[in-house]
Enzyme design. Sequence first.
Site, PDB file in Angstrom:
ATOM      1  N   ASP A 147       0.839  -1.199   0.000  1.00  0.00           N
ATOM      2  CA  ASP A 147       0.000   0.000   0.000  1.00  0.00           C
ATOM      3  C   ASP A 147       0.873   1.248   0.000  1.00  0.00           C
ATOM      4  O   ASP A 147       0.994   1.970   1.002  1.00  0.00           O
ATOM      5  CB  ASP A 147      -0.949  -0.021   1.201  1.00  0.00           C
ATOM      6  CG  ASP A 147      -2.002  -1.110   1.074  1.00  0.00           C
ATOM      7  OD1 ASP A 147      -2.270  -1.545  -0.067  1.00  0.00           O
ATOM      8  OD2 ASP A 147      -2.544  -1.527   2.108  1.00  0.00           O
ATOM      9  N   LYS A 207       0.406  -8.088  -1.943  1.00  0.00           N
ATOM     10  CA  LYS A 207      -0.886  -7.572  -2.396  1.00  0.00           C
ATOM     11  C   LYS A 207      -0.689  -6.244  -3.110  1.00  0.00           C
ATOM     12  O   LYS A 207      -0.050  -5.329  -2.597  1.00  0.00           O
ATOM     13  CB  LYS A 207      -1.834  -7.351  -1.213  1.00  0.00           C
ATOM     14  CG  LYS A 207      -3.250  -6.970  -1.649  1.00  0.00           C
ATOM     15  CD  LYS A 207      -4.012  -6.214  -0.567  1.00  0.00           C
ATOM     16  CE  LYS A 207      -3.652  -4.733  -0.577  1.00  0.00           C
ATOM     17  NZ  LYS A 207      -4.578  -3.896   0.211  1.00  0.00           N
ATOM     18  N   LYS A 263     -10.859  -5.232  -6.209  1.00  0.00           N
ATOM     19  CA  LYS A 263     -12.256  -5.244  -5.739  1.00  0.00           C
ATOM     20  C   LYS A 263     -13.233  -4.741  -6.807  1.00  0.00           C
ATOM     21  O   LYS A 263     -13.974  -3.779  -6.599  1.00  0.00           O
ATOM     22  CB  LYS A 263     -12.405  -4.416  -4.461  1.00  0.00           C
ATOM     23  CG  LYS A 263     -11.580  -4.910  -3.282  1.00  0.00           C
ATOM     24  CD  LYS A 263     -11.844  -4.052  -2.049  1.00  0.00           C
ATOM     25  CE  LYS A 263     -11.068  -4.551  -0.840  1.00  0.00           C
ATOM     26  NZ  LYS A 263      -9.627  -4.217  -0.937  1.00  0.00           N
ATOM     27  N   PHE A 264     -13.253  -5.404  -7.939  1.00  0.00           N
ATOM     28  CA  PHE A 264     -14.147  -5.003  -9.029  1.00  0.00           C
ATOM     29  C   PHE A 264     -15.599  -4.978  -8.551  1.00  0.00           C
ATOM     30  O   PHE A 264     -16.055  -5.871  -7.840  1.00  0.00           O
ATOM     31  CB  PHE A 264     -13.999  -5.956 -10.214  1.00  0.00           C
ATOM     32  CG  PHE A 264     -12.627  -5.957 -10.823  1.00  0.00           C
ATOM     33  CD1 PHE A 264     -12.044  -4.776 -11.263  1.00  0.00           C
ATOM     34  CD2 PHE A 264     -11.910  -7.141 -10.956  1.00  0.00           C
ATOM     35  CE1 PHE A 264     -10.776  -4.768 -11.829  1.00  0.00           C
ATOM     36  CE2 PHE A 264     -10.643  -7.143 -11.523  1.00  0.00           C
ATOM     37  CZ  PHE A 264     -10.079  -5.955 -11.953  1.00  0.00           C
ATOM     38  N   ILE A 323     -21.460  -3.598 -13.307  1.00  0.00           N
ATOM     39  CA  ILE A 323     -22.425  -4.463 -13.976  1.00  0.00           C
ATOM     40  C   ILE A 323     -21.698  -5.689 -14.554  1.00  0.00           C
ATOM     41  O   ILE A 323     -20.477  -5.668 -14.734  1.00  0.00           O
ATOM     42  CB  ILE A 323     -23.181  -3.703 -15.080  1.00  0.00           C
ATOM     43  CG1 ILE A 323     -22.206  -3.231 -16.169  1.00  0.00           C
ATOM     44  CG2 ILE A 323     -23.959  -2.527 -14.491  1.00  0.00           C
ATOM     45  CD1 ILE A 323     -22.901  -2.610 -17.375  1.00  0.00           C
ATOM     46  N   THR A 343     -13.535  -4.837   6.002  1.00  0.00           N
ATOM     47  CA  THR A 343     -13.199  -4.950   7.423  1.00  0.00           C
ATOM     48  C   THR A 343     -13.278  -3.621   8.161  1.00  0.00           C
ATOM     49  O   THR A 343     -13.202  -3.586   9.387  1.00  0.00           O
ATOM     50  CB  THR A 343     -11.788  -5.549   7.605  1.00  0.00           C
ATOM     51  OG1 THR A 343     -10.848  -4.799   6.839  1.00  0.00           O
ATOM     52  CG2 THR A 343     -11.767  -7.002   7.158  1.00  0.00           C
ATOM     53  N   ARG A 384      -4.223  -7.983  13.122  1.00  0.00           N
ATOM     54  CA  ARG A 384      -3.319  -7.105  13.855  1.00  0.00           C
ATOM     55  C   ARG A 384      -2.634  -7.875  14.980  1.00  0.00           C
ATOM     56  O   ARG A 384      -3.313  -8.440  15.844  1.00  0.00           O
ATOM     57  CB  ARG A 384      -4.083  -5.916  14.459  1.00  0.00           C
ATOM     58  CG  ARG A 384      -4.548  -4.894  13.432  1.00  0.00           C
ATOM     59  CD  ARG A 384      -3.364  -4.131  12.848  1.00  0.00           C
ATOM     60  NE  ARG A 384      -3.764  -3.119  11.880  1.00  0.00           N
ATOM     61  CZ  ARG A 384      -3.881  -3.297  10.576  1.00  0.00           C
ATOM     62  NH1 ARG A 384      -3.659  -4.496  10.061  1.00  0.00           N
ATOM     63  NH2 ARG A 384      -4.205  -2.302   9.779  1.00  0.00           N
TER      64      ARG A 384
END
Length: 238
Positions: free
Chosen positions: A11, A32, A61-62, A65, A123, A185
């Site tokens: 990230d 990721k 995270k598509f 439609i 989450t 965590r």
Amino acid sequence: MTNNKIIVALDVPDTESAIALIDKLESVTFWKVGLELFTSSGPRILEVLKSRQKRIFLDLKFHDIPNTVAGACRGAARYGVDLMTIHATSGRDALKAAKEAVEEGAAQAGVKPSKLIAVTVLTSISARQLALDLKIPVELPEYALDMALMAQEVGLDGAVCSPQEVAQLRQICGDDFVLVCPGVRPTWAEAKDQKRSLTPSQAIQAGADYLVIGRPITAAAEPELAWKRIAQELTTVA
């Protein structure tokens, strides 16, 4: 030391920052790539990871439609990533179209099909937010299970869920359904914006296949030491 159950979240805002982190954490085998980095870097970061023989979780995270998510999944599958995500709330038709598109894209590129997994509930969402903000009139664990079962029914390979839902999903969805848990965590890390977290060992004991861990490792004063500390914790899990 290695641990193939830990997926470290890249990230970061750009390719250069990502490469610096990958080089700093040489022991990490599974990374990721999310929206921020992929929007900035595009496929280049996937090529970087592939060149280093790393496994890739493409977490975009598509959510659209059926025709649109199918096109996106078909394209993403050509990269040969190991895992990719779609929101379960895209609906049954979109999930089915996406799964078929992953198979098509992989075949076109001559690569192994990615495992397509459905995001059940983010989450960062609490039970209160689910009820009051999203107006969903069922308990959060029940809703997460419903989303996972719908994904399983149309042929998806697994689901993303919080550690607090993973035991229920494992029991009902079975051992072959891949369960990925963000929001994990260690006891020595801050929860930040994760509302439904457990420790890494608790999540694995509950039935998670993979743990997505970002800031407790990447924002640590010594990232390699933090990663090894978590990996060592997981060696104690039966």
